[in-house]
Design an enzyme around this catalytic site. Structure first.
Site, PDB file in Angstrom:
ATOM      1  N   HIS A  65       0.725  -1.112   0.152  1.00 20.50           N
ATOM      2  CA  HIS A  65       0.044  -0.117   0.056  1.00 20.50           C
ATOM      3  C   HIS A  65       1.150   1.142  -0.082  1.00 20.50           C
ATOM      4  O   HIS A  65       0.684   2.002  -0.751  1.00 20.50           O
ATOM      5  CB  HIS A  65      -0.883   0.029   1.319  1.00 20.50           C
ATOM      6  CG  HIS A  65      -1.991  -0.839   1.071  1.00 20.50           C
ATOM      7  ND1 HIS A  65      -2.878  -1.499   2.121  1.00 20.50           N
ATOM      8  CD2 HIS A  65      -2.793  -1.117  -0.126  1.00 20.50           C
ATOM      9  CE1 HIS A  65      -3.794  -2.057   1.414  1.00 20.50           C
ATOM     10  NE2 HIS A  65      -3.800  -1.842   0.152  1.00 20.50           N
ATOM     11  N   CYS A  68      -7.132   0.585 -23.555  1.00 22.93           N
ATOM     12  CA  CYS A  68      -7.181   1.024 -21.957  1.00 22.93           C
ATOM     13  C   CYS A  68      -6.127   0.281 -21.362  1.00 22.93           C
ATOM     14  O   CYS A  68      -6.425   0.661 -20.146  1.00 22.93           O
ATOM     15  CB  CYS A  68      -8.728   1.172 -21.683  1.00 22.93           C
ATOM     16  SG  CYS A  68      -9.241  -0.945 -21.451  1.00 22.93           S
TER      17      CYS A  68
HETATM   18  C1  PEP Z   1      -6.876  -4.796 -19.019  1.00 25.93           C
HETATM   19  O1  PEP Z   1      -6.995  -5.999 -18.900  1.00 25.93           O
HETATM   20  O2  PEP Z   1      -5.817  -4.389 -19.789  1.00 25.93           O
HETATM   21  C2  PEP Z   1      -7.618  -3.825 -18.262  1.00 25.93           C
HETATM   22  C3  PEP Z   1      -7.796  -2.529 -18.770  1.00 25.93           C
HETATM   23  O3  PEP Z   1      -8.473  -4.237 -17.426  1.00 25.93           O
HETATM   24  P1  PEP Z   1      -8.070  -4.714 -16.038  1.00 25.93           P
HETATM   25  O4  PEP Z   1      -6.490  -4.368 -15.842  1.00 25.93           O
HETATM   26  O5  PEP Z   1      -8.939  -3.931 -14.960  1.00 25.93           O
HETATM   27  O6  PEP Z   1      -8.035  -6.258 -16.088  1.00 25.93           O
END
Ligand code: PEP
Ligand code: MG
Length: 580
Positions: A196, A512
């Site tokens: 953390h 993303c």
């Molecule tokens: C990913 O898998 O790249 C993503 C954006 O989702 P998470 O990291 O929440 O699995």
């Protein structure tokens, strides 16, 4: 004498300052026997110390209302420990049974608990033993009559900005108090990448290093330290030449940061006039101001499962609705992409929660994300209704995680229709045309992209999972972390295939995962044809800086040639050239 210590860098940047050693209260504990008539008094002393620490944590929580999400979450965890009978009842029993002083009883119970935490397979849970130690450390300081904050005060006639805190370990609450005291940096003997304290340091951008072994016993108060928070290196008593060199690098980094801030209002466009959308990833509504501050065009990924991690129960429709509404209103008309719960993998519910035992032996390959939601129609309907209701406050898109099969999309769309129809029946307003997108994070989805594009309005590539599933590397297992390679030719092939297929079909596609926020990959992605990126807000201006200097017309053919390369070494070389 000058020497160097190596640990783990947790937050970029360089700090130069004098060492301020923080006392390690659990080491100062004396082992005393209390007389039979003093036992009740000793227990009362223990209770008072616990109450004082709880009060202090509550005050801290109030003062961090607008701080990053991590801050208040950590205070909650520490407060929770202070309510756990294992930490509150057991020491009282020990005082009574063994007639020892409160400090010593607490340390004995702490050792017992730490041992239990060490048995966990999950690295995140294992690291929680640090939280136990930190909470105990706080209570002991209270018992010893020098509460934590007093120990942290710089009383050596030196300005706090010039001090580097050296500690065996620090609690997140200690790190929070740095916000007021503005120390230059902190370094600790223990701690891992997911501790953390490390996560907090990252969110607060204090250049720091953890896991340095025995820094606290090797460094003396007042010695000059250079902390390289990127490499995790600490140079103790550097000579003039080294000091000058680092001072120069420090100035350069600060200059770059200031320059980057100026880019906030610049249009995100390449040299040859191509618009590139930069969105923010968030975990909780209180992350919204940071997203806006970074100049994000909207939220590209709202990881809604964080709404109830660590609390063990599911927020009801109204609570979810309020949370989504807060983000949507906070973003003032900018689009907000809400991902339905991605639970079941490393992001598991509290052990007491009802869905826990449904996740089988390999959670990453098990009933996770959309699989869990389709198996739990009630949970899914509650979330869909809450998102739909909030959609009247601004542009909202729905994002579905972990899709592999066409029938999962069909079932999802049917569930959405059911939620819409129930709202219509109740005459509750919502956006009838809400867009639905799918996360491409399983290689099967990337390869058979056609069936996804035919059913969905947009795609978002989750590279964190796409890498995990392409290379068969559990992303939360530190033992195979060195094999987790975003530049593996197979990963790049899947990315390029998904992006170009979506472009041809005119379906908006974004990335993303963490790769989107790595400025060293911006040119590569632009060359592949990517035009929408979503990332942690702290990365947006760094990526924008790359976008502004890129010429896609020039990049595209180079990247196409590069992607024909299957030799990892040559690929890396080509990437270096691309960024030169
Ligand atoms: C990913 O898998 O790249 C993503 C954006 O989702 P998470 O990291 O929440 O699995
Ligand atoms: Mg994912």
């Amino acid at each position: 004498m000058s020497f160097t210590l190596h640990g783990l860098g947790v937050s970029g940047g360089i700090a130069i300052g004098r060492a301020l050693l923080m006392s390690h209260a659990t080491l100062e504990v004396s082992h005393l026997t209390v007389g039979p008539r003093m036992v009740d008094k000793e227990i009362a002393r223990f209770d008072q110390a616990v109450a004082a620490v709880k009060k202090e944590l509550a005050m801290m929580k109030e003062s961090t209302e607008h701080a990053p999400a991590e801050l208040s979450a950590f205070i909650d965890i520490h407060t929770m420990f202070l309510e756990d009978p294992e930490l509150i009842e057991k020491p009282r029993e020990i005082i009574r049974a063994r007639r020892c002083n409160a400090e010593w009883a607490l340390v004995q119970q702490m050792e017992q608990l730490v041992e239990q935490f060490e048995q966990f397979d999950d690295p995140y849970l294992r690291e929680r033993k640090l939280d136990v130690r930190q909470v105990v450390e706080r209570v002991i300081k209270e018992l010893l009559g020098h509460p934590s904050r007093a120990v942290m005060k710089a009383d050596k006639g030196l300005k706090e900005e010039t001090l580097v805190v050296v500690a065996h370990d620090l609690s997140p609450a200690d790190v929070i108090s740095f916000k007021e005291q503005r120390f230059a940096s902190f370094i600790t003997d223990v701690g891992g990448a997911t501790s953390h304290t490390a996560i907090l340091a990252r969110s607060m951008a204090i250049p720091s290093a953890v896991g340095l072994g025995n820094a606290r016993s090797l460094i003396r108060d007042g010695e000059i330290l250079i902390v390289d928070g990127l490499r995790g290196v600490v140079i103790v008593n550097p000579d003039e030449r080294v000091l000058e060199e680092y001072q120069l690098r420090k100035n350069q980094i600060e200059l770059e940061r200031t320059k980057l801030k100026r880019l906030k209002s610049a249009k995100s466009q390449t040299i040859d006039g191509i618009d590139v959308a930069l969105y923010a990833n968030i975990e909780l509504p209180i992350d919204t101001p940071e997203a806006l501050e970074s100049g994000a065009e909207g939220i590209g990924l709202f990881r809604t499962e964080f709404l109830f991690l660590d609390r063990g129960d599911m927020p009801d429709e109204q609570e979810q609705y309020e949370a989504y509404k807060k983000v949507i209103k906070g973003m003032g008309g900018r689009p907000v992409t809400i991902r339905t719960f991605d639970l079941g993998n490393d992001k598991d519910l509290h052990p007491d929660a009802s869905a826990h035992d449904r996740v089988k032996t390999n959670p990453a390959l098990g009933r996770r994300a959309i699989r869990l939601l389709l198996a739990e129609p009630q949970m899914f309907q509650t979330q869909l209704r809450a998102i739909l209701r909030a959609s009247k406050f601004g542009p909202v898109k729905l994002l579905i995680p972990m899709l592999a099969h066409a029938h999962e999309i069909d079932q999802t769309l049917a569930a959405l229709e059911q939620a819409k129809s129930s709202l219509r029946g109740e005459k509750i307003a919502f956006d009838e045309n809400i867009q639905v997108g799918g996360m491409i994070e399983i290689p099967a989805a990337a390869l058979a992209i056609g069936m996804f594009m035919r059913r969905l309005d947009f795609l978002s590539i989750g590279t964190n999972d796409l890498i995990q599933y392409t290379l068969a590397i559990d992303r939360s297992d530190e033992q195979v972390a060195s094999l987790y390679d975003p530049l593996h030719p197979a990963v790049l092939m899947l990315l390029a295939h998904t992006i170009s297929s979506a472009e041809k079909a005119n379906v908006p596609v974004s990335v993303c995962g963490e790769m989107a926020g790595d400025p060293l990959l911006t040119r590569l992605f632009l060359g592949m044809g990517l035009r929408i990126f979503s990332m942690h807000p702290s990365q947006i201006l760094k990526v924008k800086n790359r976008v502004l200097k890129a010429d896609v017309g020039e990049l595209a053919p180079t990247v196409r040639r590069m992607l024909r390369q299957e030799e990892p070494g040559k690929l890396r070389e080509a990437l270096e050239k691309l960024n030169a």
